[in-house]
Design an enzyme around this catalytic site. Structure first.
Site, short mmCIF file in Angstrom:
data_model
loop_
_atom_site.label_atom_id
_atom_site.label_comp_id
_atom_site.label_asym_id
_atom_site.label_seq_id
_atom_site.Cartn_x
_atom_site.Cartn_y
_atom_site.Cartn_z
N GLY A 12 0.74 -1.12 -0.13
CA GLY A 12 0.16 -0.05 -0.11
C GLY A 12 0.80 1.31 0.07
CG ASN A 60 -6.23 -8.02 -4.01
OD1 ASN A 60 -6.14 -7.70 -2.91
ND2 ASN A 60 -7.15 -8.50 -4.63
CB VAL A 61 -2.43 -7.57 0.50
CG1 VAL A 61 -1.41 -6.54 0.15
CG2 VAL A 61 -3.71 -6.53 1.07
CG ASN A 87 0.82 1.24 4.73
OD1 ASN A 87 0.52 2.05 5.62
ND2 ASN A 87 0.46 1.61 3.63
CB SER A 139 -6.10 1.29 13.35
OG SER A 139 -7.12 2.50 13.44
CE1 TYR A 152 -9.07 0.71 8.50
CE2 TYR A 152 -9.39 1.30 10.96
CZ TYR A 152 -8.62 1.39 9.92
OH TYR A 152 -7.61 1.85 9.62
CB ALA A 154 -13.61 -6.83 13.84
CE LYS A 156 -6.18 -1.30 9.90
NZ LYS A 156 -4.84 -1.37 9.04
P1 NAD Z 1 -4.67 5.24 1.97
O1 NAD Z 1 -5.84 4.99 1.31
O2 NAD Z 1 -4.29 6.66 1.56
O3 NAD Z 1 -3.45 4.33 1.22
C1 NAD Z 1 -3.71 3.04 1.19
C2 NAD Z 1 -2.98 2.22 -0.04
O4 NAD Z 1 -3.52 0.96 0.47
C3 NAD Z 1 -3.63 2.78 -1.17
O5 NAD Z 1 -2.24 3.18 -1.96
C4 NAD Z 1 -4.36 1.45 -1.70
O6 NAD Z 1 -4.04 1.58 -3.16
C5 NAD Z 1 -3.50 0.45 -1.22
N1 NAD Z 1 -4.57 -0.66 -1.05
C6 NAD Z 1 -5.74 -0.79 -0.67
N2 NAD Z 1 -6.27 -1.95 -1.11
C7 NAD Z 1 -5.15 -2.93 -1.50
C8 NAD Z 1 -4.98 -4.36 -1.57
N3 NAD Z 1 -6.09 -5.05 -1.61
N4 NAD Z 1 -3.81 -4.54 -2.05
C9 NAD Z 1 -2.68 -3.90 -2.09
N5 NAD Z 1 -2.82 -2.47 -1.89
C10 NAD Z 1 -4.13 -1.97 -1.23
O7 NAD Z 1 -4.42 5.09 3.50
P2 NAD Z 1 -3.61 5.63 4.60
O8 NAD Z 1 -4.42 6.42 5.42
O9 NAD Z 1 -2.23 5.96 4.11
O10 NAD Z 1 -3.53 4.33 5.55
C11 NAD Z 1 -2.22 3.24 5.44
C12 NAD Z 1 -2.58 2.27 6.72
O11 NAD Z 1 -2.80 2.85 7.71
C13 NAD Z 1 -4.12 1.30 6.50
O12 NAD Z 1 -3.56 0.00 6.87
C14 NAD Z 1 -4.79 2.04 7.37
O13 NAD Z 1 -6.06 1.23 8.05
C15 NAD Z 1 -3.91 2.43 8.48
N6 NAD Z 1 -4.36 3.61 9.44
C16 NAD Z 1 -4.57 4.71 8.88
C17 NAD Z 1 -5.05 5.90 9.84
C18 NAD Z 1 -5.45 7.23 9.11
O14 NAD Z 1 -6.08 8.00 9.87
N7 NAD Z 1 -5.25 7.64 7.84
C19 NAD Z 1 -5.35 5.48 11.09
C20 NAD Z 1 -5.06 4.38 11.62
C21 NAD Z 1 -4.68 3.34 10.80
#
Ligand code: NAD
Length: 259
Positions: A12, A60-61, A87, A139, A152, A154, A156
């Protein structure tokens, strides 16, 4: 340079937190592998890093064959994976009473099963060298019952427990496993999921009164990827401006967020 010569996979990594982590890794001397379901985005992201070497891969993870293809491509090119940051993830805000089985399954399959598949495939390579660092991006929603966070949260919470089991089972192979649990971080995901009232509520409830930045998560990821964190194992590092620590946030002279 704390990560000189390390091969570092960030799933990601095309944008947001993942991209910030990849940038910070490159600044510390690592060779980045950006893998994302958005292949074009991964390629463009790699181009912005200014790294002398690196890979952009489509994955695709949630798909086992796709994950195995990704890890094989890294091993074919570099012979190993030193650091994995799990990530990739998707958000979600559907109330418990409304969430469909389809949305539930999709969220769990990407955010939990996806992390499992990538970690297992990478760990199977890491055991051969008896060395590795795995960081799962969990998260605060996996620790507190946020509204709309059934699937979400559950997923995390499951990831946090999976991290502990991995830490227990992989220690003997020299593989170090930890979580980072971000609070509210300013990314596209947060822009999509948080309306103005939600943002005001977070800013009130977070003792530091602001969202975090992707770079603040990246700093924690560099630490947990480096030798400096070698005795930290099976741990969840909250990077949340104090959100988890806080109880009642009545500040007396400050107005509560607009309802
Ligand atoms: P984002 O949506 O900006 O980026 C997520 C990336 O993951 C994207 O580039 C997307 O294309 C990729 N992705 C989605 N599904 C995928 C799949 N099936 N296979 C491969 N890649 C895939 O999100 P972010 O805010 O940068 O979040 C990154 C991580 O941090 C996530 O795991 C999210 O749950 C976690 N997180 C984010 C926040 C927040 O406030 N932004 C808070 C807590 C946790």
């Amino acid at each position: 340079m704390r990560l000189q010569g390390k091969i570092a996979l960030v799933t990601g990594g095309a944008r947001g937190i993942g991209l910030a982590i990849a940038k910070a890794f490159v600044a510390e001397g690592a060779t980045p592998v950006i893998a994302d379901i958005n292949e074009q985005g991964a390629r463009e992201a790699l181009g912005t890093l200014g790294a002398s070497d690196g890979l952009a891969l489509a994955v695709n993870v949630a798909d086992e064959a796709s994950v195995h293809g990704m890890v094989q491509a890294i091993v074919d090119r570099y012979g190993r994976v030193d650091i994995l940051v799990n990530n990739a993830g998707i958000g979600g805000n559907t109330p418990f009473l409304d969430i469909t089985l389809e949305e539930w399954n999709r969220t769990i399959s990407i955010n939990l099963t996806g992390a499992f598949l990538v970690a297992q495939a990478c760990a199977r390579e890491m055991v051969k060298r008896r060395s590795g660092k795995i960081i799962n991006i969990a998260s605060l929603s996996g620790q507190r019952g946020g509204h709309g966070r059934a699937a979400y949260g559950a997923a995390k919470a499951g990831l946090e427990l999976l991290t502990k089991v991995m830490a227990v089972e992989l220690a003997e192979f020299g593989i170090n496993v930890n979580n980072i649990a971000p609070g509210a971080i300013e990314t596209e995901m947060a822009k999509f999921a948080h309306d103005q009232a939600t943002r005001a509520a977070y800013n009130y409830l977070i003792p530091m009164t602001r969202y975090g930045t992707p770079e603040e998560i990246a700093d924690a990821a560099v630490f947990l990827s480096s030798d400096e964190s070698r005795y930290i194992h099976g741990h969840t590092l909250n990077v949340d401006g104090g959100f988890r620590a806080a109880g009642l946030m009545f500040r007396g002279d400050k107005a509560a967020p607009a309802s």
